[in-house]
Design a protein around this motif. Structure first.
Motif, PDB file in Angstrom:
ATOM      1  N   ARG A 260       0.814  -1.214   0.000  1.00 24.68           N
ATOM      2  CA  ARG A 260       0.000   0.000   0.000  1.00 24.68           C
ATOM      3  C   ARG A 260       0.844   1.259   0.000  1.00 24.68           C
ATOM      4  O   ARG A 260       0.345   2.344  -0.318  1.00 24.68           O
ATOM      5  N   ALA A 261       2.123   1.134   0.376  1.00 21.31           N
ATOM      6  CA  ALA A 261       3.008   2.298   0.381  1.00 21.31           C
ATOM      7  C   ALA A 261       3.590   2.601  -0.988  1.00 21.31           C
ATOM      8  O   ALA A 261       4.223   3.650  -1.165  1.00 21.31           O
ATOM      9  N   ILE A 262       3.378   1.739  -1.961  1.00 20.82           N
ATOM     10  CA  ILE A 262       3.901   1.967  -3.309  1.00 20.82           C
ATOM     11  C   ILE A 262       3.035   3.013  -4.006  1.00 20.82           C
ATOM     12  O   ILE A 262       1.803   2.913  -4.005  1.00 20.82           O
ATOM     13  N   PRO A 263       3.610   4.035  -4.608  1.00 22.68           N
ATOM     14  CA  PRO A 263       2.815   5.067  -5.295  1.00 22.68           C
ATOM     15  C   PRO A 263       1.990   4.464  -6.433  1.00 22.68           C
ATOM     16  O   PRO A 263       2.482   3.628  -7.214  1.00 22.68           O
ATOM     17  N   GLN A 264       0.748   4.889  -6.542  1.00 22.82           N
ATOM     18  CA  GLN A 264      -0.137   4.377  -7.577  1.00 22.82           C
ATOM     19  C   GLN A 264       0.306   4.807  -8.973  1.00 22.82           C
ATOM     20  O   GLN A 264      -0.072   4.166  -9.965  1.00 22.82           O
ATOM     21  N   GLU A 265       1.077   5.866  -9.076  1.00 19.37           N
ATOM     22  CA  GLU A 265       1.537   6.333 -10.391  1.00 19.37           C
ATOM     23  C   GLU A 265       2.389   5.281 -11.094  1.00 19.37           C
ATOM     24  O   GLU A 265       2.404   5.204 -12.334  1.00 19.37           O
ATOM     25  N   ILE A 266       3.093   4.467 -10.309  1.00 14.60           N
ATOM     26  CA  ILE A 266       3.921   3.417 -10.912  1.00 14.60           C
ATOM     27  C   ILE A 266       3.033   2.393 -11.611  1.00 14.60           C
ATOM     28  O   ILE A 266       3.330   1.953 -12.742  1.00 14.60           O
ATOM     29  N   TYR A 267       1.927   2.029 -10.971  1.00 15.39           N
ATOM     30  CA  TYR A 267       1.015   1.071 -11.592  1.00 15.39           C
ATOM     31  C   TYR A 267       0.358   1.658 -12.842  1.00 15.39           C
ATOM     32  O   TYR A 267       0.197   0.966 -13.866  1.00 15.39           O
ATOM     33  N   GLU A 268      -0.017   2.934 -12.761  1.00 17.25           N
ATOM     34  CA  GLU A 268      -0.659   3.564 -13.912  1.00 17.25           C
ATOM     35  C   GLU A 268       0.291   3.626 -15.102  1.00 17.25           C
ATOM     36  O   GLU A 268      -0.119   3.375 -16.249  1.00 17.25           O
ATOM     37  N   ALA A 269       1.550   3.938 -14.841  1.00 16.79           N
ATOM     38  CA  ALA A 269       2.522   3.977 -15.940  1.00 16.79           C
ATOM     39  C   ALA A 269       2.736   2.594 -16.531  1.00 16.79           C
ATOM     40  O   ALA A 269       2.873   2.446 -17.758  1.00 16.79           O
TER      41      ALA A 269
ATOM     42  N   ILE B 105      -0.243   1.733 -18.728  1.00 17.81           N
ATOM     43  CA  ILE B 105      -0.185   2.462 -20.002  1.00 17.81           C
ATOM     44  C   ILE B 105       0.765   1.768 -20.975  1.00 17.81           C
ATOM     45  O   ILE B 105       0.519   1.721 -22.189  1.00 17.81           O
ATOM     46  N   ASP B 106       1.831   1.183 -20.425  1.00 16.23           N
ATOM     47  CA  ASP B 106       2.788   0.451 -21.270  1.00 16.23           C
ATOM     48  C   ASP B 106       2.287  -0.930 -21.652  1.00 16.23           C
ATOM     49  O   ASP B 106       2.982  -1.667 -22.364  1.00 16.23           O
ATOM     50  N   GLY B 107       1.087  -1.299 -21.186  1.00 13.37           N
ATOM     51  CA  GLY B 107       0.484  -2.569 -21.579  1.00 13.37           C
ATOM     52  C   GLY B 107       0.750  -3.721 -20.634  1.00 13.37           C
ATOM     53  O   GLY B 107       0.507  -4.875 -20.992  1.00 13.37           O
ATOM     54  N   ALA B 108       1.243  -3.455 -19.412  1.00 13.26           N
ATOM     55  CA  ALA B 108       1.521  -4.520 -18.455  1.00 13.26           C
ATOM     56  C   ALA B 108       0.227  -5.010 -17.816  1.00 13.26           C
ATOM     57  O   ALA B 108      -0.633  -4.208 -17.450  1.00 13.26           O
ATOM     58  N   SER B 109       0.100  -6.317 -17.688  1.00 15.19           N
ATOM     59  CA  SER B 109      -1.066  -6.901 -17.032  1.00 15.19           C
ATOM     60  C   SER B 109      -0.856  -6.910 -15.519  1.00 15.19           C
ATOM     61  O   SER B 109       0.219  -6.581 -15.013  1.00 15.19           O
ATOM     62  N   ASP B 110      -1.904  -7.296 -14.796  1.00 16.94           N
ATOM     63  CA  ASP B 110      -1.799  -7.349 -13.331  1.00 16.94           C
ATOM     64  C   ASP B 110      -0.766  -8.369 -12.879  1.00 16.94           C
ATOM     65  O   ASP B 110      -0.070  -8.171 -11.875  1.00 16.94           O
ATOM     66  N   VAL B 111      -0.656  -9.462 -13.629  1.00 22.05           N
ATOM     67  CA  VAL B 111       0.331 -10.486 -13.266  1.00 22.05           C
ATOM     68  C   VAL B 111       1.746  -9.955 -13.456  1.00 22.05           C
ATOM     69  O   VAL B 111       2.626 -10.138 -12.593  1.00 22.05           O
TER      70      VAL B 111
END
Length: 317
Positions: free
Chosen positions: A202-211, A214-220
């Protein structure tokens, strides 16, 4: 005519000394904690080391005042511990128990934490509470609860096996004991480790996931390439706690010992120390064994910390 500086004011050209008040206040706040730490940690450890260097010498029939005297024994108790094959076997059983518990418990904790951290999760609060709740159950109660579930005469699991005409395993003998104890430890400890890993996620910034999305990475891929590497220090921390808890396993075998004849009094290191201290009344040998176990735990933790530090340390370049 030059004016003389006031006695209350600063003298030109001289450094001003600032009087710092309350510099000792933090130490006064720490004093209660230090006193409690000394009284309940330092003093007992020192006393255990002291009596581990002694023994009781019995004169005559051991009757009357002065017939039993505490004398200096040097390192003889430690030599006896290192030559005790039963204690060595208990350490090996603890390591075998840890080889089952640690990977299973930390693996489940990581999987649960990653699942709870997904944005599409529903009933997240209930799921976190349900996974963490077994950790809130006292260890002795959890061991007794599972012990009754292991008994063929009262367990509903054995009732189902009999109804389906399936073989009934004996969970209190031989190598099956490792799985018996490991199941209790995994059931009770997974929730705590899950909370530690989930907090780091939960301490990881959400912007990293959004980026990454955008690059096409799946949840896995996000879990494997972003989340797990970032929470690696938390995994290392939970691993250290698990290793220490493995060497200190006591509740499960001690709680289940009265309902099974297959659990020896020296099954685990702490159980062997307890049996020496209160079963055979050998406090001096038990103290030496406890000191050896504590030193081994410290050295093992220190070695694992140094090794893991090479993998978790950030590259300054």
């Amino acid at each position: 005519m030059t004016s003389t500086p006031s006695a209350a004011g600063p003298v030109p050209g001289r450094p001003v000394r600032v009087r710092r008040r309350g510099r000792g206040a933090p130490y006064w706040f720490l004093l209660p904690t230090l006193l409690l730490f000394a009284a309940f940690t330092v003093v007992p450890i020192g006393y255990a080391i002291w009596i581990s260097l002694h023994k009781v010498e019995v004169q005559g029939a051991g009757l009357g005042s002065g017939a039993r005297q505490e004398v200096w024994n040097g390192l003889a108790n430690y030599t006896a511990v290192l030559q005790n094959s039963e204690f060595g076997h208990s350490v090996l059983r603890a390591f075998g128990y840890g080889l089952i518990v640690i990977p299973t418990m930390l693996g489940l904790a990581l999987v649960f934490a990653l699942m709870l951290d997904t944005p599409k999760l529903r009933a997240g609060s209930f799921s976190r509470l349900a996974i963490f709740l077994p950790y809130a159950v006292p260890g002795i109660i959890a061991a007794l609860m599972w012990g009754f579930l292991y008994l063929p005469d009262v367990s509903p699991f054995y009732y189902v096996l009999r109804a389906l005409d399936l073989p009934e395993p004996d969970l209190f003998s031989g190598g099956t004991l490792y799985l018996t104890f490991a199941n209790i430890a995994v059931w009770g400890g997974t929730g705590f480790n899950m909370i530690v890993i989930y907090t780091a996620l939960r301490a990881i910034p959400q912007e990293i996931y959004e980026a990454a999305r955008i690059d096409g990475a799946s949840d896995v891929k996000i879990a494997l390439r972003i989340k797990i590497p970032i929470v690696l220090p938390s995994l290392v921390l939970t691993f250290f706690f698990s290793v220490i808890a493995t060497l200190q396993v006591f509740t499960e075998p001690k709680a289940l010992q009265p309902i099974s004849n297959g659990i020896s009094s020296t099954w685990s290191p702490l159980l062997a120390i307890y049996n020496a201290a209160f079963g055979t009344n050998d406090l001096y040998g038990a103290s030496a064994t406890a000191v050896v176990l504590a030193a081994a735990t410290f050295l093992l933790s220190f070695a694992l910390l140094r090794v893991s530090d090479r993998f978790t340390r950030e590259d300054p370049a």
